[in-house]
Design a protein around this motif. Structure first.
Motif, PDB file in Angstrom:
ATOM      1  N   SER B 144       0.835  -1.201   0.000  1.00  0.00           N
ATOM      2  CA  SER B 144       0.000   0.000   0.000  1.00  0.00           C
ATOM      3  C   SER B 144       0.871   1.251   0.000  1.00  0.00           C
ATOM      4  CB  SER B 144      -0.959  -0.004   1.184  1.00  0.00           C
ATOM      5  OG  SER B 144      -0.230   0.133   2.382  1.00  0.00           O
ATOM      6  N   GLY B 145       1.979   1.227   0.756  1.00  0.00           N
ATOM      7  CA  GLY B 145       2.895   2.370   0.745  1.00  0.00           C
ATOM      8  C   GLY B 145       3.545   2.528  -0.603  1.00  0.00           C
ATOM      9  N   VAL B 146       3.854   1.393  -1.215  1.00  0.00           N
ATOM     10  CA  VAL B 146       4.508   1.426  -2.523  1.00  0.00           C
ATOM     11  C   VAL B 146       3.541   1.915  -3.588  1.00  0.00           C
ATOM     12  CG1 VAL B 146       5.350  -0.102  -4.341  1.00  0.00           C
ATOM     13  CG2 VAL B 146       6.275  -0.289  -2.048  1.00  0.00           C
ATOM     14  N   VAL B 147       2.313   1.412  -3.535  1.00  0.00           N
ATOM     15  CA  VAL B 147       1.306   1.822  -4.524  1.00  0.00           C
ATOM     16  C   VAL B 147       1.076   3.327  -4.440  1.00  0.00           C
ATOM     17  CG1 VAL B 147      -1.155   1.694  -5.069  1.00  0.00           C
ATOM     18  CG2 VAL B 147       0.142  -0.397  -4.730  1.00  0.00           C
ATOM     19  N   ALA B 148       0.955   3.819  -3.211  1.00  0.00           N
ATOM     20  CA  ALA B 148       0.755   5.254  -3.021  1.00  0.00           C
ATOM     21  C   ALA B 148       1.933   6.029  -3.606  1.00  0.00           C
ATOM     22  CB  ALA B 148       0.611   5.571  -1.542  1.00  0.00           C
ATOM     23  N   PHE B 149       3.139   5.531  -3.376  1.00  0.00           N
ATOM     24  CA  PHE B 149       4.328   6.213  -3.901  1.00  0.00           C
ATOM     25  C   PHE B 149       4.327   6.227  -5.416  1.00  0.00           C
ATOM     26  CE2 PHE B 149       8.545   7.802  -4.096  1.00  0.00           C
ATOM     27  CZ  PHE B 149       9.169   7.140  -5.137  1.00  0.00           C
ATOM     28  N   GLU B 150       3.991   5.079  -6.024  1.00  0.00           N
ATOM     29  CA  GLU B 150       4.030   5.015  -7.486  1.00  0.00           C
ATOM     30  C   GLU B 150       3.053   5.986  -8.115  1.00  0.00           C
ATOM     31  OE1 GLU B 150       3.609   0.920  -8.568  1.00  0.00           O
ATOM     32  OE2 GLU B 150       5.744   0.523  -8.248  1.00  0.00           O
ATOM     33  N   MET B 151       1.875   6.093  -7.510  1.00  0.00           N
ATOM     34  CA  MET B 151       0.903   7.045  -8.040  1.00  0.00           C
ATOM     35  C   MET B 151       1.438   8.466  -7.905  1.00  0.00           C
ATOM     36  SD  MET B 151      -2.785   5.360  -6.935  1.00  0.00           S
ATOM     37  CE  MET B 151      -3.134   6.716  -5.916  1.00  0.00           C
ATOM     38  N   ALA B 152       1.988   8.749  -6.718  1.00  0.00           N
ATOM     39  CA  ALA B 152       2.530  10.089  -6.477  1.00  0.00           C
ATOM     40  C   ALA B 152       3.690  10.372  -7.431  1.00  0.00           C
ATOM     41  CB  ALA B 152       2.986  10.218  -5.035  1.00  0.00           C
ATOM     42  N   TYR B 153       4.491   9.367  -7.716  1.00  0.00           N
ATOM     43  CA  TYR B 153       5.643   9.569  -8.593  1.00  0.00           C
ATOM     44  C   TYR B 153       5.211   9.866 -10.024  1.00  0.00           C
ATOM     45  CZ  TYR B 153       9.995   8.791 -11.121  1.00  0.00           C
ATOM     46  OH  TYR B 153      11.079   8.940 -11.939  1.00  0.00           O
TER      47      TYR B 153
END
Lengths: 102, 362
Positions: B144-153
């Motif tokens: 979930s932290g990674v998914v959030a980061f990828e979207m933000a990136y």
């Protein structure tokens, strides 16, 4: 704290460290590269280690408390501060009085 | 008489608005399943009407020559009706074709999306294999932290491109140095935002950050501790910033040198971490160490990785800050544009490289 006082007044550059902390190791490597030999005090090998750690936290070194770098008796900071100083070109002037010519 | 009537029917079959012929052609091109809902029924509908027409015509025929005028009138009526039905069928056929093409288009988009997701999932599986933990709870938290980061990136990259274009326009226009400085600071702050995003994802999954999994493979090729090597970026940017004053040259040169020293110190520290980690978990033949204590110690060391990655980003941030102090706003703007352009080109190169074996779509 007494022990910190003594150590930092008697030694030009002191790095309070822990043997498990590799970031502390990186900082000492940097100093060696710059031609100075810091005193490395491993808190986990010192029976008074946790007291020193508490004192360091009180002085502002937290998360993590080590490495804590003292130059000329004054607290410089942790890895962040050392790196910032060096990139600004302000670290070398600080350690110049203590650099060995070897 | 019967022969001429069949001839007449045949010639009409070959006429312009012949829906059955039209659909048959289309049928051959796409196979038998066009749009299963509407296809066969309407075809049979048309066929039925044809049948009825034919039988009607034939029955009319049998009445004999006395009803010729009526015949002619009803023939033209039937003709009109036939033509109208043909038009209707053709229209329906065109609509069906349009719907089918639209289905194909959305299918194509969905396929591209799925391919992207699959690539992401593949990369995710790659680093999941590196991280030797028990699955289930831990991996879902991590994701979930990674998914959030990828979207933000993704959003960050799009915004960065916009900012770079903005900066290009501003450079070309007559703008005061103060305003230019503001634009430069805004550009720098955007990079600092990225470093903050990375601090957060480091807490979620340190190996995701370490392996640079949000970046393209070619970017990862040049990677150092979760991102580009700052001294390399300085080397790359230097020619873009000319002409530099002597004082500036000295400052940038010193910055490069100090940065390199800091990078080396961090690299050596990281190597030590790897060594002590791997030595720490190997089987102790003297039997002194215990599995549990070894694992606990190893876990502590793993926590140290996050600090190294944060220091690496701190170094990148310091380099950007220092450069903005050394350079004039105009030079700094050029530098930012060159930096953005460099990353864009790396990503473009990656796309070209990964597409080089694909068959062109005919």
């Amino acid at each position: 704290m007494d022990k910190i006082e003594t150590l930092t007044s008697e030694n030009a550059i002191v790095v309070f460290s822990k043997s498990t902390c590799c970031l502390c190791y990186a900082v000492t490597i940097l100093f060696k590269e710059l031609g100075v030999e810091p005193l490395i005090h491993e808190l986990d090998h010192d029976p008074e280690g946790w007291e020193i750690e508490k004192a360091l936290v009180n002085q502002g070194c937290n998360s993590p408390p080590v490495p804590a770098v003292f130059i000329g008796g004054k607290l410089v900071g942790s890895t962040n501060e050392v790196m910032s100083l060096h990139l600004r070109g302000a670290l070398i002037p600080l350690i110049r009085p203590y650099q060995s010519l070897a | 008489m019967a022969s001429t009537s069949t001839q007449f029917v045949t010639s009409r079959r070959m006429g312009m608005y012949d829906p059955l012929h039209h659909i048959n052609m289309w049928d051959d091109a796409f196979g038998c399943d066009i749009s299963p809902n509407t296809g066969p029924s309407s075809i049979t509908q048309v066929t039925d009407t044809r049948q009825t027409n034919k039988t009607e015509y034939n029955s009319q025929e049998s009445l004999g020559p006395s009803v010729d005028n009526q015949e002619a009138k009803s023939m033209s009526d039937k003709l009109q009706r036939r033509l109208a039905q043909n038009r209707e069928a053709a229209r329906k056929s065109r609509l069906r074709k349009k719907a089918y093409v639209q289905q194909l288009e959305t299918g194509r988009l969905k396929l591209a999306q799925l391919e992207q997701e699959l690539e992401r999932a593949r990369q995710q599986r790659m680093y999941d294999g590196l991280l030797n933990t028990s699955n289930g709870v831990l991996s879902t938290n991590v994701n979930s932290g990674v998914v959030a980061f990828e979207m933000a990136y993704d959003l960050w990259v799009a915004t960065q491109q916009k900012k770079d274009n903005e900066l290009k326009e501003v450079l070309q226009s007559q703008v005061s140095e103060l305003e230019l400085r503001m634009f430069v600071d805004s550009g720098l702050n955007h990079y600092y935002e990225l470093f903050q995003l990375k601090v957060n994802v480091a807490k979620a999954d340190v190996f995701y950050l370490m392996n640079g999994l949000w970046r393209s493979p070619i970017e990862r090729f040049f990677q150092w501790l979760g991102g580009p090597r700052p001294s390399e970026l300085l080397y790359m940017l230097m020619p873009q910033l000319e002409p530099l004053t002597d004082a500036q040259l000295v400052s940038v040169s010193t910055l490069k040198h100090s940065c390199r020293q800091a990078e080396d110190a961090l690299s050596i520290g990281m190597e030590k971490l790897q060594q002590t980690l791997s030595q720490g978990i190997t089987i102790d033949i003297t039997g002194v160490g215990s599995y549990n204590s070894q694992m606990t110690l190893a876990m502590e060391r793993l926590e140290g990785i996050e600090n190294f990655l944060n220091q690496a980003d701190h170094l990148r941030q310091q380099v950007l800050q220092q450069m903005s102090r050394i350079l004039t706003p105009h030079q700094a703007a050029r530098g930012l544009i060159a930096l953005g352009e460099y990353f864009q080109r790396l990503r473009a190169l990656n796309s070209l490289w990964s597409a080089r074996f694909r068959e062109p779509i005919s």
